[in-house]
Design a protein around this motif. Structure first.
Motif, short mmCIF file in Angstrom:
data_model
loop_
_atom_site.label_atom_id
_atom_site.label_comp_id
_atom_site.label_asym_id
_atom_site.label_seq_id
_atom_site.Cartn_x
_atom_site.Cartn_y
_atom_site.Cartn_z
N VAL A 49 0.87 -1.18 0.00
CA VAL A 49 0.00 0.00 0.00
C VAL A 49 0.90 1.22 0.00
O VAL A 49 1.74 1.38 0.88
CB VAL A 49 -0.91 0.01 1.25
N PRO A 50 0.74 2.07 -1.00
CA PRO A 50 1.60 3.27 -1.03
C PRO A 50 1.23 4.20 0.11
O PRO A 50 0.07 4.46 0.36
CB PRO A 50 1.31 3.90 -2.39
N GLU A 51 2.23 4.67 0.80
CA GLU A 51 1.97 5.58 1.91
C GLU A 51 1.79 6.98 1.37
O GLU A 51 2.65 7.51 0.67
CB GLU A 51 3.15 5.54 2.89
N THR A 52 0.65 7.54 1.68
CA THR A 52 0.38 8.91 1.25
C THR A 52 0.70 9.84 2.40
O THR A 52 0.32 9.58 3.54
CB THR A 52 -1.09 9.08 0.84
N PRO A 53 1.38 10.90 2.15
CA PRO A 53 1.68 11.84 3.24
C PRO A 53 0.39 12.51 3.71
O PRO A 53 -0.49 12.84 2.92
CB PRO A 53 2.63 12.85 2.60
#
Length: 66
Positions: A11-15
């Motif tokens: 899961v791409p970490e979104t800021p």
């Protein structure tokens, strides 16, 4: 079980979006909230007192009316 985890895409970490500075509500809104809260508490208390002692209004107003 570890094989299943390797197949799953990461899961791409979104800021996180920067949070805005806390701004308290206007004083009149806070005062209004406390006044309404007090009215509700007094209403519930008088309702419960009326269930427990049905003749309490007559006693209370009897002292004030003479």
């Amino acid at each position: 079980m570890e094989e299943n985890q390797k197949d799953m895409p990461a899961v791409p970490e979104t800021p996180e979006a920067p949070q805005s500075e806390f701004v308290p509500s206007p004083k009149w809104k806070r005062v209004l909230a406390w006044v309404l809260f007090a009215i509700v508490v007094l209403g519930i208390a008088s309702w419960l007192l009326n269930i427990a002692v049905p003749e309490w209004p007559e006693k209370l107003f009897g002292y004030t009316r003479g």
